[in-house]
Each structure stands twice: as C-alpha cells, then as structure tokens.
Design a protein around this motif. Structure first.
Motif, mmCIF file in Angstrom:
data_model
loop_
_atom_site.group_PDB
_atom_site.id
_atom_site.type_symbol
_atom_site.label_atom_id
_atom_site.label_comp_id
_atom_site.label_asym_id
_atom_site.label_seq_id
_atom_site.Cartn_x
_atom_site.Cartn_y
_atom_site.Cartn_z
ATOM 1 N N ARG A 186 0.845 -1.186 0.000
ATOM 2 C CA ARG A 186 0.000 0.000 0.000
ATOM 3 C C ARG A 186 0.884 1.241 0.000
ATOM 4 O O ARG A 186 1.900 1.290 0.707
ATOM 5 C CB ARG A 186 -0.901 0.000 1.244
ATOM 6 N N TRP A 187 0.493 2.216 -0.812
ATOM 7 C CA TRP A 187 1.191 3.506 -0.853
ATOM 8 C C TRP A 187 0.219 4.589 -0.408
ATOM 9 O O TRP A 187 -0.915 4.655 -0.883
ATOM 10 C CB TRP A 187 1.693 3.799 -2.258
ATOM 11 N N GLU A 188 0.665 5.415 0.546
ATOM 12 C CA GLU A 188 -0.174 6.502 1.041
ATOM 13 C C GLU A 188 0.599 7.816 1.030
ATOM 14 O O GLU A 188 1.776 7.872 1.425
ATOM 15 C CB GLU A 188 -0.663 6.226 2.469
ATOM 16 N N HIS A 189 -0.078 8.856 0.574
ATOM 17 C CA HIS A 189 0.480 10.207 0.613
ATOM 18 C C HIS A 189 -0.379 11.044 1.560
ATOM 19 O O HIS A 189 -1.599 11.114 1.422
ATOM 20 C CB HIS A 189 0.486 10.849 -0.774
ATOM 21 N N THR A 190 0.271 11.694 2.523
ATOM 22 C CA THR A 190 -0.424 12.449 3.572
ATOM 23 C C THR A 190 -0.053 13.918 3.496
ATOM 24 O O THR A 190 1.129 14.267 3.374
ATOM 25 C CB THR A 190 -0.063 11.907 4.965
ATOM 26 N N ASP A 191 -1.071 14.753 3.603
ATOM 27 C CA ASP A 191 -0.882 16.202 3.622
ATOM 28 C C ASP A 191 -1.677 16.743 4.819
ATOM 29 O O ASP A 191 -2.904 16.682 4.834
ATOM 30 C CB ASP A 191 -1.383 16.819 2.322
ATOM 31 N N VAL A 192 -0.959 17.240 5.846
ATOM 32 C CA VAL A 192 -1.588 17.770 7.056
ATOM 33 C C VAL A 192 -1.220 19.243 7.216
ATOM 34 O O VAL A 192 -0.044 19.612 7.108
ATOM 35 C CB VAL A 192 -1.145 16.994 8.316
ATOM 36 N N GLN A 193 -2.230 20.063 7.473
ATOM 37 C CA GLN A 193 -2.016 21.492 7.698
ATOM 38 C C GLN A 193 -2.753 21.914 8.958
ATOM 39 O O GLN A 193 -3.925 21.582 9.143
ATOM 40 C CB GLN A 193 -2.523 22.313 6.512
ATOM 41 N N THR A 194 -2.054 22.640 9.853
ATOM 42 C CA THR A 194 -2.685 23.189 11.047
ATOM 43 C C THR A 194 -2.459 24.697 11.091
ATOM 44 O O THR A 194 -1.439 25.197 10.616
ATOM 45 C CB THR A 194 -2.122 22.550 12.333
ATOM 46 N N LEU A 195 -3.417 25.401 11.687
ATOM 47 C CA LEU A 195 -3.342 26.861 11.766
ATOM 48 C C LEU A 195 -4.007 27.346 13.044
ATOM 49 O O LEU A 195 -5.148 26.982 13.338
ATOM 50 C CB LEU A 195 -4.044 27.492 10.560
ATOM 51 N N LEU A 196 -3.269 28.149 13.830
ATOM 52 C CA LEU A 196 -3.846 28.900 14.942
ATOM 53 C C LEU A 196 -4.192 30.284 14.403
ATOM 54 O O LEU A 196 -3.309 31.108 14.138
ATOM 55 C CB LEU A 196 -2.845 29.007 16.098
ATOM 56 N N GLN A 197 -5.486 30.538 14.209
ATOM 57 C CA GLN A 197 -5.903 31.733 13.475
ATOM 58 C C GLN A 197 -5.515 33.028 14.172
ATOM 59 O O GLN A 197 -5.053 33.971 13.525
ATOM 60 C CB GLN A 197 -7.419 31.698 13.251
ATOM 61 N N ASN A 198 -5.700 33.096 15.473
ATOM 62 C CA ASN A 198 -5.471 34.365 16.176
ATOM 63 C C ASN A 198 -4.006 34.791 16.152
ATOM 64 O O ASN A 198 -3.692 35.979 16.144
ATOM 65 C CB ASN A 198 -5.955 34.262 17.624
ATOM 66 N N THR A 199 -3.105 33.799 16.148
ATOM 67 C CA THR A 199 -1.673 34.121 16.142
ATOM 68 C C THR A 199 -1.016 33.807 14.807
ATOM 69 O O THR A 199 0.194 34.000 14.656
ATOM 70 C CB THR A 199 -0.961 33.338 17.258
ATOM 71 N N ASN A 200 -1.785 33.285 13.852
ATOM 72 C CA ASN A 200 -1.306 32.948 12.509
ATOM 73 C C ASN A 200 -0.106 31.996 12.550
ATOM 74 O O ASN A 200 0.826 32.102 11.761
ATOM 75 C CB ASN A 200 -0.937 34.225 11.728
ATOM 76 N N GLU A 201 -0.139 31.030 13.467
ATOM 77 C CA GLU A 201 0.914 30.020 13.559
ATOM 78 C C GLU A 201 0.526 28.822 12.695
ATOM 79 O O GLU A 201 -0.510 28.206 12.912
ATOM 80 C CB GLU A 201 1.107 29.578 15.012
ATOM 81 N N ARG A 202 1.362 28.470 11.726
ATOM 82 C CA ARG A 202 1.090 27.372 10.806
ATOM 83 C C ARG A 202 2.091 26.235 11.016
ATOM 84 O O ARG A 202 3.238 26.466 11.395
ATOM 85 C CB ARG A 202 1.181 27.842 9.356
ATOM 86 N N ASN A 203 1.625 25.022 10.737
ATOM 87 C CA ASN A 203 2.514 23.872 10.738
ATOM 88 C C ASN A 203 2.006 22.890 9.685
ATOM 89 O O ASN A 203 0.878 22.404 9.770
ATOM 90 C CB ASN A 203 2.555 23.201 12.116
ATOM 91 N N ASP A 204 2.831 22.616 8.661
ATOM 92 C CA ASP A 204 2.434 21.752 7.557
ATOM 93 C C ASP A 204 3.313 20.505 7.534
ATOM 94 O O ASP A 204 4.532 20.577 7.728
ATOM 95 C CB ASP A 204 2.550 22.470 6.215
ATOM 96 N N LEU A 205 2.684 19.353 7.304
ATOM 97 C CA LEU A 205 3.394 18.092 7.130
ATOM 98 C C LEU A 205 2.964 17.479 5.810
ATOM 99 O O LEU A 205 1.781 17.460 5.482
ATOM 100 C CB LEU A 205 3.070 17.123 8.271
ATOM 101 N N ASN A 206 3.964 16.973 5.063
ATOM 102 C CA ASN A 206 3.681 16.403 3.763
ATOM 103 C C ASN A 206 4.635 15.223 3.568
ATOM 104 O O ASN A 206 5.854 15.411 3.510
ATOM 105 C CB ASN A 206 3.889 17.455 2.666
ATOM 106 N N PHE A 207 4.094 13.993 3.486
ATOM 107 C CA PHE A 207 4.990 12.836 3.375
ATOM 108 C C PHE A 207 4.273 11.682 2.673
ATOM 109 O O PHE A 207 3.041 11.591 2.662
ATOM 110 C CB PHE A 207 5.485 12.382 4.752
ATOM 111 N N SER A 208 5.088 10.792 2.068
ATOM 112 C CA SER A 208 4.592 9.588 1.410
ATOM 113 C C SER A 208 5.284 8.372 2.008
ATOM 114 O O SER A 208 6.468 8.441 2.366
ATOM 115 C CB SER A 208 4.858 9.634 -0.101
ATOM 116 N N ASN A 209 4.550 7.261 2.089
ATOM 117 C CA ASN A 209 5.102 6.051 2.705
ATOM 118 C C ASN A 209 4.571 4.807 2.011
ATOM 119 O O ASN A 209 3.464 4.806 1.476
ATOM 120 C CB ASN A 209 4.738 5.983 4.195
ATOM 121 N N LEU A 210 5.389 3.742 2.038
ATOM 122 C CA LEU A 210 4.985 2.424 1.577
ATOM 123 C C LEU A 210 4.685 1.542 2.787
ATOM 124 O O LEU A 210 5.433 1.555 3.776
ATOM 125 C CB LEU A 210 6.079 1.786 0.726
ATOM 126 N N PHE A 211 3.602 0.762 2.695
ATOM 127 C CA PHE A 211 3.185 -0.095 3.795
ATOM 128 C C PHE A 211 2.992 -1.525 3.278
ATOM 129 O O PHE A 211 1.933 -1.864 2.746
ATOM 130 C CB PHE A 211 1.881 0.420 4.417
#
Length: 793
Positions: A507-532
C-alpha cells in the motif's frame, strides 16, 4: 400461394410466441399452511422461499401469519419452494406443477430436529470468535452481561480489547487503534467525537479485530484495527424487534430495528432514544517534593446525557449482479454536567494553608451524521469476483458552554468566575474503490484506491468575569484549524488451497496535514509519502489444527487533540494540552498464531512483536502546584507478547472461556537531555462462564484483571472487576428478558501515579455499579434483541 403460406406461418408463429410470452408473464399463486408435528399447532413466522432451480438464488419469499397460512406469487417457471423455521427440519418441494395458475401445498408439517438444535447450541458457542487469515471475528449475541450496553462495553468484552473508564480503546495493552464502522472511517468511531456510545449493542452484528492488517486496509493505527460491523436485516417481508431498558443509575432507553424486503428492494432502519446518568468520584494529589507542599482535591460529578440515534437505508437490487445502497446515520446528544470539587492546600508540616471550592455547570449539544452511497457489482463467472465503490460523508459538531465558580473556603483569595465556549466541527469525506478478482480457483487479486479528506475547526474561548462582566482572556482563546488529506492505492495477491495459504500486499499513502492557529497565525504543515507492505500465511497441520503468521507496517498520525495547544480549564491544577509540532508514529507488527480444536476444547496461542519509532508519550511538567501534560515524540518502543484464547465446552449446559495476554516492553528515549530508558511488562486476563438452565434461562459470570503497568512517566494501577448477566426467553424466543450487572463489586477504579524527583501526582476516578433490566420483542422473522440501548460507558 407460397407467399401467402409464408405469411400465414409467420402470423401463426407470432401468435404462438405472444401466447407463450403472455403465459410466462402470468404470475403463479402459491398457498399453503405450516404446522408443527404432534399437536398440529400453526407455526407463525415460518420462512417460505421460492428459489431458482439452477442458480439457487432466492426469487421471492414471505413468512407465515398467525394461523400458519401463507400466500405469494412468482412469474418464474423453474423454481423450488423451501419452508423452514428455527429448530425444525426444512421441507423442500422440487419443480411443483401449477394447476390453473395455482400451487396449493395444503398443510405442510414440520418436525423438530433435536440434533440440529443441539448442533446449533454447540456451533453457536464455538463460533463466537472465528479466526480467519488476517483477522478475528467476534460475533455479538452471546454476551449476556452486556445487556443495556453501548458499543464501548461490547468492545470491552472482546478478546484482546480493553476500554478504560475514560472510554479510551486499547488493543493488547496499547492505544493507537484505528476504529472503523462497516470497514470505513466514521466520526461515530473517532476520538474527536468520542461518540461510540451512540451505537447501542443491538445495532452491532460483529466486531472484527485485525491485529496485523493487510495492505487492503488503510495504514492508520499502529496497534491494529477494530472494525464494528452493524446489523442490516435483509430477511424477506416485514421484520424487526423492539427493546426497552431501565436501570440504575438513571438508565432508560427504547430501541427499534425494522426491515422490509421485497424481490427488488430492501428497506432497513434502526432507531434508539435514551437517557443516562454517569456519576463519578474523583480524587487527586499534587505534591511539590522540593518545597514539601501538597494540594489535595475531592469531588463528585454527574453527567446526564440524552440521545437519539437513527439509521435508515435501502438496497436496490438492479439485477442479480448489481446492487445500489444508500444509507444515512444520524445521532444527536444533549449533555449537561455538574461537578463540585474541594481543594485543600497543605504546608510542609501538614497544616492547611488554604482552601477553595470549584463548581462547574456545563451544557453541550452534539449533532452527528453520516451518509453513504455504495455500488456493488458481482460477476457471473465467479461469485467471489466483485467491484465496490463507496462515497462516505461524516459530520460531528459540538456546541458547549461551561460556567465555573471558585469559592474561597480558607484564606484571603477573592472569589472568581470563569466561562468557556467551545464550537467544534469535523467534516470527513472518504471515497473508496475496491476490486476483487479470483482466478484458477486458488488465486485472488485485490486492488483499489482511497481518498480521504478531513476538515476540523475548534473555536475555543475563555472569559473571566470581572465585576460580573465577561472579559475575554486572549492567552487562552484561539481558533485551531486542522486539515488532513490522505490518498492511497493498494494491491494484494493471495494463494489459498486446502492446506496452505499466502497473501502479500503493498500500500502507498500520501499524507498532507495542515494546522493553523488563526489568532496568532501560527502554521505547521506536514507532507509525506510512505509504503506499507504486508504478508500473511497459514498452514493447516490437520483437520483440527492450523498455524498463521503475519507482518504489517502501520502509521499513527497525530490527532486533533494531540496537536491543539489549547486546553479545557475544568481543573486549573491539572492541565492537558496539545503539541502542533508532533510527528507521526511508525510501527512494524509481527505475529504468529496456532489454532487448535481438541474435542470440547478450542485453543489459540499467539506470539507477537511490535517495534515503534517516534513514540508519542505525554510529558508532565510541574510548577506552582500545577501539572501540565503535553504529548512529545520520544524514542522507540519494543514490545514482545504472548496471547492465549481458550474455550472449554464440557456439556450442552456449560461453557468456560478465558483470555490471557502478557507483553514485555523496552523503551529507549531521551527528552531534553534526560534519558528515559526503561523496561516493563503488563498482563491481563478474562474468564467467562456461561450456564444454560432449563426453561430457556441463561446465566453468565465473568471476571477481569488488568495488571499495573508503566508509561514514560506514569504508573497505571491494576484493575479487577466482575460482570453478571441473566437471560430468559419466552414465547418461543420471540421475547427476551435480560438482566445485567456491570462492575458487580464497584471495584473498577482508574488510577494513575506520576512520581518524579521533584513532584508527585496521583489521580483516580470511579464510576461504580450499573444495573440494567431489558425486555425485547421480535416480530416478523426478526429475532428479539439480546442487547439493548443506552449511551456510552
């Protein structure tokens, strides 16, 4: 002349063809009466099926009425008729001949089949847990102590599964379990929604425990997968059951399950409504070992929950090879919670220096819904060949308001008030395509794809009341957005014959995660692919003994509450918060299992090993009597374990089953330049005895023990508790009376201890004993419920 003769032949052929066609489309009426041997009493709800002579596929059917009579029609020509009822030998009528468009079977006598009844009892006991190539299946329906239970309590009775008093599910002693409903992700089973309690036990057909999942399943869940399969009646005619519960503390519910089946259409639905109260006794200690000060708290809380749960759906049989299903699931909860907690501040000598009382009033509404469109195509060449497409949508919302009041009972601190507001929403969409292609009788190829979208927003605000006016606290207020997209493709290939089977997958999976704290505009993005990758094999040593082995690679992505840095202020001295920089865990699972049937004994022995890196553990910091817990990625974890499941059936009236799980773990990790390497172990066991008495009375007694175990900083205390169930069937099993007592001795306490060089923390919580009485009635071909409805544990 020849031309006229030709036209005459064509005309005659046309007339004969139309006549034949008309005759074939004329419905044949089938009638009769079904009675039992001996007293010749009519049999109500006996099943009458009309099936194709060659394909054996059901054409139409019905059930007998109160007087045993039945009537139905069919346009088919090559068919047979079969009459059956539970506990009786079947009657079959091959190629019956209609007379003037009618078939009158007159009086059909069914005789009891005692051997069949005995086999059903033993087979039912043996097949409660079934072992398959890559999963175990726990068939719900024999567990008497779960009367009035929710899905969480049903899970707590499944081998290898544990649900603690907070509702957290673990498998073989470890969390990180992926929960599915009908093989798909659902907010009903998500940790964010904590909504498994909206599923009542009578809605569940079976629970699949997949400790080493194949590549066909999504890779989420480092410990494995638990799949809850809901019931969907498809018996011909109008069928269903009604169940009613009452109990203490304050446990009342009503449930209905119904279906209407015709030759082309199956309509099904379930409905539940109820109200429950969850009392809780809470104690905690925060101790500063440097300054030798101590904070103690004692409190009670009462959570009242009212809920309504509706499942509606339809199967449309386009033809014998194509089925279209549309279903919807709606649940709505209303919660109100009151808590009253006393805090005492003690100095080094033990004298009290201060005291306060914290009151809480919380109200919340939680709407949840799920809808699914599914299309399945089967193929004529092989009944196992299929194409399945599904589009699934989920939504969970929470609108919560809390009022807190701090009253000083000792000291000069002023009284204060706070308010919190939570507006939470989660939308999740899943699209799946699966294709199964068997060939050459021994080989099976599976392939498919999945795309999942998760969109979550948590709007949390805290206000301090200054002179009665709410004033927003900007340090504790923010809007947290969490967006996750996962695209996956997989393929598996299997070879299975009479003795040996093997299944390989990737199995191959590609993950795209984005988080945002709106009031302080703090972002954190994760983007990765993996074989299972995954691999499973089985070998049949003899008719009653076999061996299985498996491997799978898994992932546990951070959840919303792991990432959200904002917290609830329910207890200002014990704070839980998230970490937006958290990384996913990755785990390699290995397992070998032997399965044996030795006369009246069935035995399953399993050995397993798990290796996890970037392990997520909660790290607690302590300052000014306040403990703050936050998840961190810390090192690796090696777990080696053994699991035994056994069942002994010495007679038709007694069966004894037991489950035992032991594992040893080794942790290697460093956090903030401090080594946290340690070894530990944990074990658990469950023993259940089931008795069958005369007069259709069943009784069940079970005992559970969960040992103490260690985490990164904490020690979780041991737990021992017992459950009891009693059931009486009346009216030939169409009505069932249930009594259950969960935690008979009120001994189940969830306690954690955190002991570090500079501080000591202790927290305990107890719910107490639950007693429930239920009555269930089945109508049509539907069976009375052996479980009944309530809210979560």
């Amino acid at each position: 002349m020849k031309l006229k003769s030709h036209y005459f032949c064509l005309l005659l052929f046309s007339i004969l063809s139309n006549t034949a066609s008309f005759a074939q489309n004329t419905a044949i009426e089938i009638t009769g009466k079904v009675v039992e041997e001996g007293g010749r009493q009519p049999i109500e709800f006996a099943t009458v099926l009309v099936a194709d002579t060659y394909t054996k596929r059901t054409i139409t059917g019905t059930t007998t009425g109160e007087n045993g009579n039945f009537q139905l029609k069919t346009s088919a020509r090559d068919f047979y008729i079969e009459i059956s009822f539970v506990g009786f030998a079947k009657r079959k009528f091959e190629n019956p001949t209609p007379v003037n468009g009618k078939i009158d079977l007159e009086t059909i006598v069914l005789s009891q089949d005692q051997q069949l009844l005995d086999e059903m009892v033993v087979r039912g006991e043996r097949s409660q847990t079934e072992f398959k190539l890559d999963k175990r299946v726990f068939n719900v329906g024999k567990d008497l102590s779960s009367t009035g239970a929710s899905a969480l309590e049903v899970l707590n009775n499944v081998p290898s599964v544990n649900v603690n008093i907070e509702g957290q599910v673990s498998l073989r002693g470890s969390t990180g379990v992926q929960m599915l409903i009908n093989g798909k992700p659902s907010v009903i089973a998500s940790e964010e929604g904590n909504a498994l309690g909206t599923l009542t036990a009578e809605m569940i057909e079976k629970v699949e425990v997949i400790t080493v999942p194949s590549a066909k399943y999504e890779a989420e869940g480092t410990t494995g997968i638990i799949n809850i399969v809901l019931k969907k009646e498809d018996t011909n005619g109008l069928n269903g059951s009604v169940t009613l519960n009452t109990g203490t503390p304050n446990n009342h519910s009503l449930g209905l399950s119904v279906n209407k089946r015709t030759e082309k259409l199956n309509l099904f639905g379930q409905f539940g409504i109820g109200r429950r109260t969850f009392p809780s006794d809470n104690e905690s200690v925060n101790q500063d070992l440097i300054n030798e000060t101590r904070l103690e708290s004692f409190g009670k809380s009462y959570k009242n929950e009212s809920f309504i749960n509706v499942i509606l759906g339809t199967d449309y049989y386009i033809n014998k090879y194509n089925v279209l299903t549309l279903s919807g699931h709606f649940a709505y909860e209303k919660e109100d919670e009151d808590s009253d907690t006393d805090f005492s501040f003690l100095e080094a000598g033990g004298g009290q220096t201060g005291g306060s009382r914290r009151l809480e009033i919380t109200e919340a509404t939680n709407p949840k819904w799920q809808y699914e469109l599914q299309y399945q195509k089967n193929f004529e060449r092989n009944k196992e060949q299929s194409l399945l497409f599904s589009a699934l949508g989920n939504f969970f919302g929470k609108d919560q308001r809390s009022d807190f009041e701090n009253i000083t009972t000792l000291g000069s601190d002023p009284n204060s008030q706070q308010q919190t507001r939570t507006d939470f929403s989660e939308a999740q969409y899943t699209f799946k395509l699966d294709y199964v292609h068997p060939f050459l009788e021994k080989y099976t190829l599976e392939t498919g794809a999945q795309y999942e979208i998760k969109d979550v927003t948590n709007d949390f605000a805290v206000s301090d009341l200054l002179d009665g006016v709410p004033t927003n606290n900007p340090d504790l207020t923010n809007i947290f957005d969490y967006d996750q997209k996962v695209f996956a493709v997989y393929s598996t290939a299997a070879l299975e014959n009479d003795k040996w089977g093997v299944k390989l997958g990737l199995r191959w999976e590609h993950t795209d995660v984005q988080t945002l704290l709106q009031n302080t505009n703090e972002r954190n993005d994760l983007n990765f692919s993996n074989l299972f990758p995954s691999a499973h094999t089985s070998y049949k040593l003899s008719e009653h003994s076999s061996v299985q082995a498996g491997y799978s690679k898994r992932i546990r992505r951070p959840r919303l509450w792991d990432l959200n840095p904002f917290f609830n202020i329910r207890n200002n001295f014990s704070i839980f918060t998230g970490n937006p920089n958290l990384l996913p865990e990755f785990t390699d699972l290995y397992e070998i299992t032997s399965i044996h049937e030795l006369g009246s004994v069935s035995l399953n022995l399993g050995l397993y090993y798990r290796y996890t890196k970037d392990v997520v553990e909660r790290v607690t910091r302590f300052e000014n009597n306040v403990s703050t817990s936050r998840p961190e990625n810390i090192g690796t974890n090696n777990v080696t374990g053994v699991e035994v499941n056994a069942k002994y059936i010495p007679s038709k009236w007694l069966s004894v089953s037991g489950d035992f799980n032991y594992n040893h773990f080794s942790r290697d990790g460093t956090f903030e330049a401090t080594s946290f390497n340690f070894d530990g172990d944990q074990w658990s066991t469950r023993i259940t005895a089931k008795f069958k008495f005369p007069l259709d009375i069943d009784m069940e007694i079970s005992g559970d023990y969960r040992s103490r175990y260690q985490t990164f900083q904490q020690e979780i205390s041991e737990n021992i508790f017992a459950d009891f169930g009693l059931r009486k069937k009346i009216l030939k099993g169409k009505t069932i009376l249930n009594l259950s007592i969960r935690d008979v001795f009120a001994s189940r306490v969830f306690e954690t201890i955190t002991e570090q060089p500079d501080f000591y923390l202790s927290n305990s919580r107890q719910r107490g004993r639950f007693v429930t009485f239920g009555i269930s009635f089945g109508f049509g071909k539907g069976e009375a419920m052996e479980f009944s409805g309530q809210k979560r544990f």
